[in-house]
Write a protein that holds these residues in place. Structure first.
Motif, PDB file in Angstrom:
ATOM      1  N   VAL A  53     -26.216 -41.308   8.393  1.00 21.62           N
ATOM      2  CA  VAL A  53     -25.259 -40.268   8.772  1.00 21.62           C
ATOM      3  C   VAL A  53     -25.661 -39.646  10.103  1.00 21.62           C
ATOM      4  O   VAL A  53     -24.818 -39.413  10.970  1.00 21.62           O
ATOM      5  N   ALA A  54     -26.954 -39.411  10.296  1.00 21.08           N
ATOM      6  CA  ALA A  54     -27.433 -38.857  11.573  1.00 21.08           C
ATOM      7  C   ALA A  54     -27.139 -39.827  12.714  1.00 21.08           C
ATOM      8  O   ALA A  54     -26.723 -39.408  13.804  1.00 21.08           O
ATOM      9  N   ARG A  55     -27.326 -41.115  12.469  1.00 20.23           N
ATOM     10  CA  ARG A  55     -27.018 -42.108  13.505  1.00 20.23           C
ATOM     11  C   ARG A  55     -25.520 -42.141  13.807  1.00 20.23           C
ATOM     12  O   ARG A  55     -25.107 -42.272  14.958  1.00 20.23           O
ATOM     13  N   GLU A  56     -24.701 -42.009  12.773  1.00 22.44           N
ATOM     14  CA  GLU A  56     -23.253 -42.003  12.965  1.00 22.44           C
ATOM     15  C   GLU A  56     -22.822 -40.767  13.774  1.00 22.44           C
ATOM     16  O   GLU A  56     -22.004 -40.870  14.688  1.00 22.44           O
ATOM     17  N   ILE A  57     -23.389 -39.617  13.446  1.00 21.64           N
ATOM     18  CA  ILE A  57     -23.080 -38.383  14.180  1.00 21.64           C
ATOM     19  C   ILE A  57     -23.495 -38.524  15.634  1.00 21.64           C
ATOM     20  O   ILE A  57     -22.731 -38.202  16.549  1.00 21.64           O
ATOM     21  N   ALA A  58     -24.707 -38.986  15.856  1.00 19.49           N
ATOM     22  CA  ALA A  58     -25.210 -39.131  17.223  1.00 19.49           C
ATOM     23  C   ALA A  58     -24.341 -40.105  18.023  1.00 19.49           C
ATOM     24  O   ALA A  58     -23.999 -39.832  19.177  1.00 19.49           O
ATOM     25  N   LYS A 101     -28.665 -35.182  27.902  1.00 20.62           N
ATOM     26  CA  LYS A 101     -28.279 -36.352  27.116  1.00 20.62           C
ATOM     27  C   LYS A 101     -28.609 -36.196  25.628  1.00 20.62           C
ATOM     28  O   LYS A 101     -28.446 -37.123  24.866  1.00 20.62           O
ATOM     29  N   ARG A 102     -29.080 -35.006  25.226  1.00 20.70           N
ATOM     30  CA  ARG A 102     -29.514 -34.816  23.841  1.00 20.70           C
ATOM     31  C   ARG A 102     -28.622 -33.839  23.081  1.00 20.70           C
ATOM     32  O   ARG A 102     -29.081 -33.096  22.227  1.00 20.70           O
ATOM     33  N   THR A 103     -27.336 -33.825  23.376  1.00 26.26           N
ATOM     34  CA  THR A 103     -26.410 -32.924  22.697  1.00 26.26           C
ATOM     35  C   THR A 103     -26.423 -33.157  21.192  1.00 26.26           C
ATOM     36  O   THR A 103     -26.449 -32.210  20.412  1.00 26.26           O
ATOM     37  N   ALA A 104     -26.427 -34.402  20.775  1.00 32.29           N
ATOM     38  CA  ALA A 104     -26.422 -34.725  19.347  1.00 32.29           C
ATOM     39  C   ALA A 104     -27.677 -34.184  18.665  1.00 32.29           C
ATOM     40  O   ALA A 104     -27.589 -33.568  17.599  1.00 32.29           O
ATOM     41  N   SER A 105     -28.837 -34.389  19.255  1.00 32.23           N
ATOM     42  CA  SER A 105     -30.084 -33.886  18.673  1.00 32.23           C
ATOM     43  C   SER A 105     -30.074 -32.374  18.573  1.00 32.23           C
ATOM     44  O   SER A 105     -30.529 -31.804  17.576  1.00 32.23           O
ATOM     45  N   TYR A 106     -29.549 -31.735  19.618  1.00 30.15           N
ATOM     46  CA  TYR A 106     -29.473 -30.275  19.627  1.00 30.15           C
ATOM     47  C   TYR A 106     -28.608 -29.780  18.459  1.00 30.15           C
ATOM     48  O   TYR A 106     -29.011 -28.891  17.710  1.00 30.15           O
ATOM     49  N   LEU A 107     -27.449 -30.376  18.283  1.00 26.34           N
ATOM     50  CA  LEU A 107     -26.555 -29.937  17.214  1.00 26.34           C
ATOM     51  C   LEU A 107     -27.096 -30.292  15.829  1.00 26.34           C
ATOM     52  O   LEU A 107     -26.971 -29.500  14.897  1.00 26.34           O
TER      53      LEU A 107
END
Length: 136
Positions: A53-58, A101-107
């Motif tokens: 799920v984390a990979r899909e979100i990212a 480039k780390r918007t996904a990690s931040y969220l």
């Protein structure tokens, strides 16, 4: 009322996925020798660092345009109470300044991000359909 660069449908999809991600718990049985069926699939809720799920979100966030990512972060901050709808331009400007480039990690690292995104949409007078289960 300001305009969003990101659609309510995309935000709704992320809210759903973030809620799936948020229900994970720490690895409580790291040395389990049994299989998932015997354990009644309880291990599926454990976060072992290999969360699809984390990979899909990212992947979903990384495929967005820069403006969509900026609006997504600003929307989360609006819902979190960092500003009001009248301060949207400031929230958006601040999100753009720290964008990398780390918007996904931040969220993904933000507790309650799905609730904040839903609240942010609400302040725009937009809703999302929590019954949808397919990607946008």
């Amino acid at each position: 009322m300001p305009e969003l660069s990101i659609s309510a449908e995309k935000v709704g999809f992320l809210i759903e996925k973030m809620r799936e991600y948020d229900v994970k718990e720490g690895d409580s049985d790291p040395d389990s020798g049994s299989n998932s069926t015997d354990d009644k699939m309880i291990d599926v809720l454990e976060d072992n660092g290999e969360d699809p799920v984390a990979r899909e979100i990212a992947g979903f966030i990384n495929a967005m345009t820069e403006d969509e990512q900026i609006d997504l972060v600003a929307l989360m901050r609006l819902g979190r109470g960092d500003g009001t709808i009248e301060e949207w331009d400031d929230l958006r400007h601040d999100a753009a300044e720290v964008r990398d480039k780390r918007t996904a990690s931040y969220l993904l690292g933000e507790p309650l991000v799905s609730d904040y995104l839903a609240e942010g949409l609400e302040q725009f007078g937009l809703t999302w359909n929590d019954e949808r289960t397919t990607p946008v």
